[in-house]
Motif scaffolding. Sequence first.
Motif, PDB file in Angstrom:
ATOM      1  N   CYS A   1      -3.384 -94.824 -55.516  1.00  0.00           N
ATOM      2  CA  CYS A   1      -2.100 -94.324 -54.868  1.00  0.00           C
ATOM      3  C   CYS A   1      -1.141 -95.265 -54.846  1.00  0.00           C
ATOM      4  O   CYS A   1       0.006 -95.016 -55.046  1.00  0.00           O
ATOM      5  CB  CYS A   1      -2.460 -93.244 -53.964  1.00  0.00           C
ATOM      6  SG  CYS A   1      -3.249 -91.812 -54.244  1.00  0.00           S
ATOM      7  N   LEU A   2      -1.578 -96.343 -54.279  1.00  0.00           N
ATOM      8  CA  LEU A   2      -0.696 -97.487 -54.117  1.00  0.00           C
ATOM      9  C   LEU A   2       0.029 -97.968 -55.219  1.00  0.00           C
ATOM     10  O   LEU A   2       1.184 -98.329 -55.653  1.00  0.00           O
ATOM     11  CB  LEU A   2      -1.338 -98.650 -53.223  1.00  0.00           C
ATOM     12  CG  LEU A   2      -1.700 -98.347 -51.938  1.00  0.00           C
ATOM     13  CD1 LEU A   2      -2.438 -99.504 -51.139  1.00  0.00           C
ATOM     14  CD2 LEU A   2      -0.267 -98.365 -50.880  1.00  0.00           C
ATOM     15  N   ARG A   3      -0.942 -98.144 -56.348  1.00  0.00           N
ATOM     16  CA  ARG A   3      -0.671 -98.784 -57.687  1.00  0.00           C
ATOM     17  C   ARG A   3       0.440 -97.552 -58.364  1.00  0.00           C
ATOM     18  O   ARG A   3       1.274 -97.962 -59.042  1.00  0.00           O
ATOM     19  CB  ARG A   3      -1.871 -98.662 -58.586  1.00  0.00           C
ATOM     20  CG  ARG A   3      -1.638 -99.236 -59.846  1.00  0.00           C
ATOM     21  CD  ARG A   3      -3.049 -99.503 -60.601  1.00  0.00           C
ATOM     22  NE  ARG A   3      -3.782-100.219 -59.847  1.00  0.00           N
ATOM     23  CZ  ARG A   3      -4.991 -99.475 -59.439  1.00  0.00           C
ATOM     24  NH1 ARG A   3      -5.353 -98.452 -59.653  1.00  0.00           N
ATOM     25  NH2 ARG A   3      -5.687-100.341 -58.699  1.00  0.00           N
ATOM     26  N   LYS A   4       0.327 -96.095 -58.127  1.00  0.00           N
ATOM     27  CA  LYS A   4       1.027 -95.197 -58.711  1.00  0.00           C
ATOM     28  C   LYS A   4       2.278 -95.067 -57.985  1.00  0.00           C
ATOM     29  O   LYS A   4       3.494 -94.849 -58.907  1.00  0.00           O
ATOM     30  CB  LYS A   4       0.413 -93.999 -58.544  1.00  0.00           C
ATOM     31  CG  LYS A   4       1.071 -92.828 -59.070  1.00  0.00           C
ATOM     32  CD  LYS A   4       1.582 -92.698 -60.539  1.00  0.00           C
ATOM     33  CE  LYS A   4       0.235 -92.854 -61.534  1.00  0.00           C
ATOM     34  NZ  LYS A   4       0.872 -92.872 -63.020  1.00  0.00           N
ATOM     35  N   GLY A   5       2.576 -95.567 -56.728  1.00  0.00           N
ATOM     36  CA  GLY A   5       3.726 -95.586 -56.206  1.00  0.00           C
ATOM     37  C   GLY A   5       4.037 -94.783 -54.836  1.00  0.00           C
ATOM     38  O   GLY A   5       5.131 -94.787 -54.339  1.00  0.00           O
ATOM     39  N   TRP A   6       2.764 -94.684 -54.139  1.00  0.00           N
ATOM     40  CA  TRP A   6       2.886 -93.757 -52.664  1.00  0.00           C
ATOM     41  C   TRP A   6       3.580 -94.932 -51.766  1.00  0.00           C
ATOM     42  O   TRP A   6       3.280 -96.179 -51.942  1.00  0.00           O
ATOM     43  CB  TRP A   6       1.570 -93.610 -52.378  1.00  0.00           C
ATOM     44  CG  TRP A   6       1.177 -92.198 -52.567  1.00  0.00           C
ATOM     45  CD1 TRP A   6       0.856 -91.185 -51.581  1.00  0.00           C
ATOM     46  CD2 TRP A   6       0.764 -91.483 -53.675  1.00  0.00           C
ATOM     47  NE1 TRP A   6       0.396 -89.819 -52.052  1.00  0.00           N
ATOM     48  CE2 TRP A   6       0.514 -90.028 -53.481  1.00  0.00           C
ATOM     49  CE3 TRP A   6       1.009 -91.842 -54.991  1.00  0.00           C
ATOM     50  CZ2 TRP A   6       0.219 -89.090 -54.079  1.00  0.00           C
ATOM     51  CZ3 TRP A   6       0.558 -90.928 -55.798  1.00  0.00           C
ATOM     52  CH2 TRP A   6       0.232 -89.525 -55.619  1.00  0.00           C
ATOM     53  N   ASN A   7       4.283 -94.499 -51.094  1.00  0.00           N
ATOM     54  CA  ASN A   7       4.840 -95.496 -50.101  1.00  0.00           C
ATOM     55  C   ASN A   7       4.123 -96.026 -48.896  1.00  0.00           C
ATOM     56  O   ASN A   7       4.284 -96.999 -48.214  1.00  0.00           O
ATOM     57  CB  ASN A   7       6.388 -94.827 -49.336  1.00  0.00           C
ATOM     58  CG  ASN A   7       7.126 -94.507 -50.578  1.00  0.00           C
ATOM     59  OD1 ASN A   7       7.307 -93.336 -50.880  1.00  0.00           O
ATOM     60  ND2 ASN A   7       7.761 -95.357 -51.346  1.00  0.00           N
ATOM     61  N   SER A   8       3.112 -95.204 -48.437  1.00  0.00           N
ATOM     62  CA  SER A   8       2.151 -95.455 -47.372  1.00  0.00           C
ATOM     63  C   SER A   8       0.816 -94.851 -47.661  1.00  0.00           C
ATOM     64  O   SER A   8       0.711 -93.810 -48.160  1.00  0.00           O
ATOM     65  CB  SER A   8       2.696 -95.247 -46.114  1.00  0.00           C
ATOM     66  OG  SER A   8       3.183 -93.994 -46.025  1.00  0.00           O
ATOM     67  N   VAL A   9       0.076 -95.255 -46.713  1.00  0.00           N
ATOM     68  CA  VAL A   9      -1.514 -94.783 -46.807  1.00  0.00           C
ATOM     69  C   VAL A   9      -1.741 -94.761 -45.426  1.00  0.00           C
ATOM     70  O   VAL A   9      -1.688 -95.623 -44.679  1.00  0.00           O
ATOM     71  CB  VAL A   9      -2.324 -95.381 -47.797  1.00  0.00           C
ATOM     72  CG1 VAL A   9      -1.945 -95.253 -49.270  1.00  0.00           C
ATOM     73  CG2 VAL A   9      -2.606 -96.840 -47.331  1.00  0.00           C
ATOM     74  N   LEU A  10      -2.758 -93.610 -45.231  1.00  0.00           N
ATOM     75  CA  LEU A  10      -3.764 -93.840 -43.960  1.00  0.00           C
ATOM     76  C   LEU A  10      -5.184 -94.084 -44.337  1.00  0.00           C
ATOM     77  O   LEU A  10      -5.784 -93.166 -44.987  1.00  0.00           O
ATOM     78  CB  LEU A  10      -3.511 -92.645 -43.207  1.00  0.00           C
ATOM     79  CG  LEU A  10      -4.652 -92.258 -42.079  1.00  0.00           C
ATOM     80  CD1 LEU A  10      -4.752 -93.496 -41.071  1.00  0.00           C
ATOM     81  CD2 LEU A  10      -4.664 -91.083 -41.151  1.00  0.00           C
ATOM     82  N   PHE A  11      -5.716 -95.208 -44.028  1.00  0.00           N
ATOM     83  CA  PHE A  11      -7.119 -95.454 -44.291  1.00  0.00           C
ATOM     84  C   PHE A  11      -7.800 -95.110 -43.145  1.00  0.00           C
ATOM     85  O   PHE A  11      -7.752 -95.342 -42.019  1.00  0.00           O
ATOM     86  CB  PHE A  11      -7.251 -97.090 -44.577  1.00  0.00           C
ATOM     87  CG  PHE A  11      -8.801 -97.334 -44.664  1.00  0.00           C
ATOM     88  CD1 PHE A  11      -9.658 -96.925 -45.642  1.00  0.00           C
ATOM     89  CD2 PHE A  11      -9.365 -98.191 -43.443  1.00  0.00           C
ATOM     90  CE1 PHE A  11     -10.929 -96.905 -45.400  1.00  0.00           C
ATOM     91  CE2 PHE A  11     -10.702 -98.597 -43.485  1.00  0.00           C
ATOM     92  CZ  PHE A  11     -11.543 -97.969 -44.685  1.00  0.00           C
TER      93      PHE A  11
END
Length: 286
Positions: free
Chosen positions: A93-103
Motif C-alpha cells: 500500500c505504501l508503494r502504491k501511494g497510500w498516505n499513511s498506515v496503521l501497523f
Amino acid sequence: MPVVPMKEIVDRAFRDRYGVAAINVVNDLTMEAVLAAAVAERSPLIVQTSVKTVRSIGIDLLFAMWREMTAGIEVPVSLHLDHCPDRSFISDCLRKGWNSVLFDGSRLPVAENLRLTVDIVAEARSYGAHVEGEIEAITGVEDDIGSDEEANRESLPVALDFIRKTGIDVFAPAIGNAHGVYRSEPHLDAQRVSDIVAAEPIPIALHGGTGMTDAQFTDLISRGCAKVNISTALKITYMKSNLAFLLDARDRDTWDPPSLFTSVRAAVLEMAAGHMRRFGSVGRAW
C-alpha cells in the motif's frame, strides 16, 4: 487542494483541538459520498480502507478510484490503511501511494511490535507517508481483524517509550473503547489520553467511535483525540439505506438501480457530514 499527508491534517486538528473524521469506506459509492461530504462541509477528511476492503476491490482499482475522485479536490484529504498486521501488505500500500498506515502489532509482545514499527516508520518516510501505532488491541472484530477479548493496557511509561522510540505520528491507545456497536454507553478512561498528551504531545487516534455520545466526543477531542475513526456507522447506514430502498421498491414493484445509488449516496453523505459537524471540523479546510 491536492491530497495531503495525514500528519498535516492531524497536527492541525491536534493543535486547534478539533477532530477529523477518519471514515472507513467499502466501495466506490461510499468513497465518493464521504469525499462529497468533506467538500460540502469544507472539512478535512481521512478516508480509511481496511485490508479486507482493499483485497475485495483490488489494490490497483481502489487506488485508481481514489486518484480519480480526488483529482482537483477542494479540501485536504488523505488515504489511510486501517488495522493491518500484515507487514508485506503495508509495503504494497505504501508503494502504491497510500498516505499513511496503521501497523496493528497489538497482539505481539511490545518489544517485537516496537521493532517492526520502527522499520515501518522508516519505510513510510521513504514514501513521504506516515504511521499510526498501537500497543494494545482495541476490543472487537472489524473486517476480520481483532478479537472480542479485551487486552491488558500497558503502563504509561511503556506507552511513552513506544511513542518516542518508534517515531510514530499518531498513537491509538485503548481507553475502554471498542469496535462495533456498544451495548450501552461506554465507560472511557479519558484521563489516559490527557496523561499521554501531557507527557508526549502526539495526536491521538480514537477508535470505536460509533455509538459514543456527543459529550464523550467533545471531551476526548479537547484532550487530544485529533483522529476519530468511524467504520460501523458507515456500514450500518449503507446497509440500512439499501434495505429500506429495496423494500420500498419491492412494494411498488419499481426497479431502478440509479435511484437506489442516489438514495444510498445521500444517506452516507449525511452520515459523514453529521460526524464532521460533531467533531468541529466544519470550515477547517485550508
